[in-house]
Write a protein that holds these residues in place. Structure first.
Motif, PDB file in Angstrom:
ATOM      1  N   ALA A 108      10.356  -6.131 -17.162  1.00  0.00           N
ATOM      2  CA  ALA A 108      10.307  -4.803 -17.765  1.00  0.00           C
ATOM      3  C   ALA A 108      11.720  -4.261 -17.915  1.00  0.00           C
ATOM      4  N   CYS A 109      11.876  -3.287 -18.771  1.00  0.00           N
ATOM      5  CA  CYS A 109      13.194  -2.687 -19.007  1.00  0.00           C
ATOM      6  C   CYS A 109      13.616  -1.837 -17.828  1.00  0.00           C
TER       7      CYS A 109
ATOM      8  N   HIS B 188      11.593  -6.236 -26.682  1.00  0.00           N
ATOM      9  CA  HIS B 188      12.975  -6.407 -26.253  1.00  0.00           C
ATOM     10  C   HIS B 188      13.548  -5.052 -25.860  1.00  0.00           C
ATOM     11  N   CYS B 189      14.250  -5.023 -24.751  1.00  0.00           N
ATOM     12  CA  CYS B 189      14.855  -3.785 -24.257  1.00  0.00           C
ATOM     13  C   CYS B 189      16.158  -3.496 -24.997  1.00  0.00           C
TER      14      CYS B 189
ATOM     15  N   ASN C 216       1.370  -5.734 -25.900  1.00  0.00           N
ATOM     16  CA  ASN C 216       2.620  -6.490 -25.967  1.00  0.00           C
ATOM     17  C   ASN C 216       3.148  -6.707 -24.549  1.00  0.00           C
ATOM     18  N   HIS C 217       3.983  -7.715 -24.370  1.00  0.00           N
ATOM     19  CA  HIS C 217       4.539  -8.008 -23.053  1.00  0.00           C
ATOM     20  C   HIS C 217       6.064  -8.145 -23.143  1.00  0.00           C
ATOM     21  N   PRO C 218       6.746  -7.866 -22.036  1.00  0.00           N
ATOM     22  CA  PRO C 218       8.203  -7.960 -22.059  1.00  0.00           C
ATOM     23  C   PRO C 218       8.657  -9.415 -22.138  1.00  0.00           C
TER      24      PRO C 218
ATOM     25  N   GLY D 197      16.121   3.281 -33.167  1.00  0.00           N
ATOM     26  CA  GLY D 197      16.013   2.676 -31.840  1.00  0.00           C
ATOM     27  C   GLY D 197      16.723   3.528 -30.810  1.00  0.00           C
ATOM     28  N   GLY D 198      16.821   3.003 -29.623  1.00  0.00           N
ATOM     29  CA  GLY D 198      17.524   3.703 -28.546  1.00  0.00           C
ATOM     30  C   GLY D 198      16.663   4.754 -27.891  1.00  0.00           C
ATOM     31  N   ALA D 199      17.265   5.534 -27.050  1.00  0.00           N
ATOM     32  CA  ALA D 199      16.601   6.643 -26.345  1.00  0.00           C
ATOM     33  C   ALA D 199      15.327   6.189 -25.642  1.00  0.00           C
ATOM     34  N   GLY D 200      15.419   5.070 -24.911  1.00  0.00           N
ATOM     35  CA  GLY D 200      14.276   4.600 -24.137  1.00  0.00           C
ATOM     36  C   GLY D 200      13.238   3.830 -24.920  1.00  0.00           C
TER      37      GLY D 200
END
Length: 98
Positions: free
Chosen positions: A95-96, A62-63, A88-90, A47-50
């Motif tokens: 949005a992140c 999920h952000c 998919n939706h936030p 995970g991570g890095a955008g």
């Protein structure tokens, strides 16, 4: 008096039969030397890095830093653009932050 002795005898015989059955099953179903250990919970990596965590059950993402980032039962990491492209939706429509 005879009824009391007869009941006592029946109870003793019942206890002896139960004990014999228990002893027989205890020796035939003894645990093996290898104890089975439950597999650890799957931990999502990379995970991570955008990247966002997409919950494949709810089709939400999920952000990074959110409560459920990488913690839902089923899902995968991908870029936010890729998550949107796959339909998919936030979470809560937000949005992140970039």
């Amino acid at each position: 008096m005879k009824k009391t002795r007869m009941r006592s005898l029946v109870i003793v015989i019942g206890i002896l039969c139960a004990a014999a059955t228990w002893a027989q099953t205890a020796t035939t179903t003894a645990p093996t030397a290898k104890a089975s250990v439950a597999a650890p919970a799957k931990i999502a990596t990379a995970g991570g890095a955008g990247k966002v965590w997409v919950n494949s059950s709810s089709k939400t993402y999920h952000c990074e830093g959110s409560k459920f980032y990488g913690k839902t039962k089923s899902g995968e990491y991908m870029s936010e653009a890729e998550a949107k492209a796959k339909g998919n939706h936030p979470v809560k429509g937000q949005a992140c932050a970039k």
